[in-house]
Design an enzyme around this catalytic site. Structure first.
Site, PDB file in Angstrom:
ATOM      1  N   ASP A  90     -14.173   7.124   1.485  1.00 38.64           N
ATOM      2  CA  ASP A  90     -15.377   7.084   0.656  1.00 38.64           C
ATOM      3  C   ASP A  90     -16.622   7.452   1.461  1.00 38.64           C
ATOM      4  OD1 ASP A  90     -15.171   4.803   2.220  1.00 38.64           O
ATOM      5  OD2 ASP A  90     -15.053   3.413   0.531  1.00 38.64           O
ATOM      6  N   ASP A 111       0.481   3.899  -6.740  1.00 38.57           N
ATOM      7  CA  ASP A 111       1.287   4.145  -5.542  1.00 38.57           C
ATOM      8  C   ASP A 111       2.199   2.956  -5.227  1.00 38.57           C
ATOM      9  OD1 ASP A 111       0.423   6.675  -5.063  1.00 38.57           O
ATOM     10  OD2 ASP A 111      -0.895   6.188  -3.388  1.00 38.57           O
TER      11      ASP A 111
END
Length: 524
Positions: free
Chosen positions: A280, A127
């Protein structure tokens, strides 16, 4: 001159009179209530730490290791090219963002994993916004591809969803459909070649297991005092918190990297979500509520890098503190209403995992030891029991130190430093609970790799010069230093409690942090 002195004396007298008028009816009751609340929070944290200390001792003495508790047989040791169909197909995802200093580390480590090349798909999810860095990463991927590795360089038009968005997008590609498992390594992580061979058998032979998490080890823990402090905190997390969660409830928070997931479990849990900065932990909680089990392997170690600049560490801690609080706000009722897990697991997740560790621990450290206790020096009518001010905190600190015995001599400074960081964590916790402006702020943790080590061999590290105030000089830390100095000075002149020794040491720590003399200072 005498007129000025008289005026100053009058002002001081009026302030003193107002203080005495307000103190008895207003300040004393408020401060007493604050002391009681802080003591209750401290006892909650104490019981939690004591419980985990007892459990970890019992686990180490009586409980079998994971490869004995679950079915586990080693992968074949014969030629990898013979019978590779017996090996499940594994996807390796490496998310990165402008990782100029460390991108080669994780790509090289992933490409050196001991696994049949036709059963391994490596996906570099870049990214980056810097075109030079993007070219460098793509060139590195092409270099490994020319050696016969199945490595793919993936980019997106936007950074929507940040890391969660990149991981989610990576799972959509057609070449991923044949993969049963996905292992994630951040850009500074370097797994050992046998990582997959040691972890995947748990997933192959135990269909109820969704996640196998490895332990982080830190290649730069000796770089400076800041990295030593971080090592002490994180070693406790891995040595105690993750081990206890894995052994008692088969649940713990996924650490975001250094772990391998069953892709079917990710899909059943609803995939990656970007509603918080802890994608996460979000996935781990949702998967656990579906009945999936997790295994933590303390001896499956993955090398990584700690942030060595104070600015990078502050941003990381904001994300790590704000995200769990925000996730707690969004998921607490979902956990309560869940029908697939038992009451005790719900209680563990809500009370122990979220409420005490992610909220109470930050708040009691900051409010009790940096606000309430110093204020009691100004209001002698309010007393804090010595067991609450000294004895219990000492026991909690001792329990926290078990993860890093080599740093036991740094324990007192670690306490002072943690009190400073508790300010940032508490602020971030409130932002997450209230879902305020910075609740979804995502700043990628800066990694320096070997840049500082090699600065004498090449040109110095280039870093954009930031604003002096708010970047290097931190007014809020200096403000707390001034407040604590006043409280300590008052105790020296008028008090009888002798707490000024601790308060002045805390003043020094806040001052050092306020002027930015913590961690590695990168040349501008």
């Amino acid at each position: 001159m005498s007129t000025v002195q008289a005026t100053a004396a009058d002002i001081a007298g009026q302030i003193g009179m107002m203080w005495e008028v307000l103190k008895a009816p207003l300040l004393v009751p408020l401060l007493k209530s604050a002391v009681y609340i802080c003591i209750v929070m401290e006892l909650m944290l104490f019981v939690e730490r004591l419980y985990m200390g007892i459990v970890i001792v019992l686990v180490k003495i009586f409980m079998k290791k994971p490869d004995k508790r679950y079915k586990w047989t080693p992968m074949a040791d014969d030629d990898l090219e013979i019978g590779s169909a017996d090996f499940p197909k594994v996807l390796v995802q490496i998310p990165m963002f402008n990782e100029k200093e460390v991108y080669k580390i994780s790509i090289g480590a992933a490409c050196n994993l001991s696994w049949p090349s036709d059963r391994l798909v490596i996906q570099v999810l870049d990214d980056s916004t810097d075109p030079i860095v993007k070219d460098m990463v793509e060139t590195e991927c092409l270099r490994w591809e020319s050696k016969g590795l199945n490595i793919t360089y993936q980019i997106r038009e936007t950074r929507g969803g940040y890391k969660a968005g990149a991981l989610k997008e990576g799972l959509k590609h057609n070449y991923v459909k044949d993969c049963e498992y996905v292992v994630i390594f951040d850009a500074d992580f370097r797994p050992e070649p046998d990582f997959l061979r040691r972890s995947i058998p748990f997933l192959i032979h135990n269909p109820e297991i969704a996640l196998v998490q490895g332990r982080w080890r830190f290649v730069n823990s000796n770089e400076c005092l800041l990295t030593r402090m971080q090592e002490m905190s994180l070693d406790y997390h891995f040595t105690v918190e993750q081990e206890v969660g894995s052994s008692t409830h088969a649940f713990f928070g996924f650490n975001g990297t250094g772990g391998i997931w069953r892709i079917a479990a990710i899909n059943e849990a609803g995939g990656w979500k970007d509603r918080t900065t802890v994608e996460d932990m979000d996935l781990a909680v949702r998967a656990s509520l579906k009945g999936w089990k997790f295994v933590y392997l303390g001896d499956l170690q993955v090398k990584s890098e700690l942030p060595s600049t104070f600015k990078a560490f502050r941003f990381q801690q904001h994300r790590w503190s704000c995200g769990p609080a925000n996730l707690f706000r969004k998921m607490v009722m979902e956990i309560i209403r869940n029908k697939r897990v038992n009451f005790w697991k719900k209680f563990y997740v809500i009370y122990s995992f979220f409420f005490v560790r992610k909220i109470i621990a930050h708040m009691v450290t900051f409010f009790f030891f940096c606000v309430v206790l110093p204020l009691t020096l100004l209001v002698p009518e309010v007393e804090v029991p010595i067991w609450a001010a000294i004895y219990i905190p000492c026991i909690i600190t001792t329990l926290n130190s078990v993860g890093t015995p080599r740093s036991i001599h740094l324990l007192f400074y670690w306490i002072l430093f943690e009190n400073v960081m508790a300010y940032h964590r508490t602020k971030a916790t409130f932002i997450g609970l209230l879902e305020a402006k910075r609740a979804n702020e995502w700043v990628v943790t800066e990694k320096l790799g070997d840049a500082l080590k090699n600065k004498d061999k090449s040109k110095p590290v280039k870093k954009a010069r930031g604003p002096l105030f708010g970047d290097r000089i931190l007014p809020q830390e200096l403000g707390f230093a001034a407040f604590l100095f006043f409280c300590g000075l008052y105790d020296v002149l008028y008090g009888k409690r002798q707490y000024f020794v601790y308060v002045f040491l805390q003043v020094i720590t806040f001052t050092i942090a306020g002027f930015g003399y913590i961690g590695t200072i990168v040349p501008s």
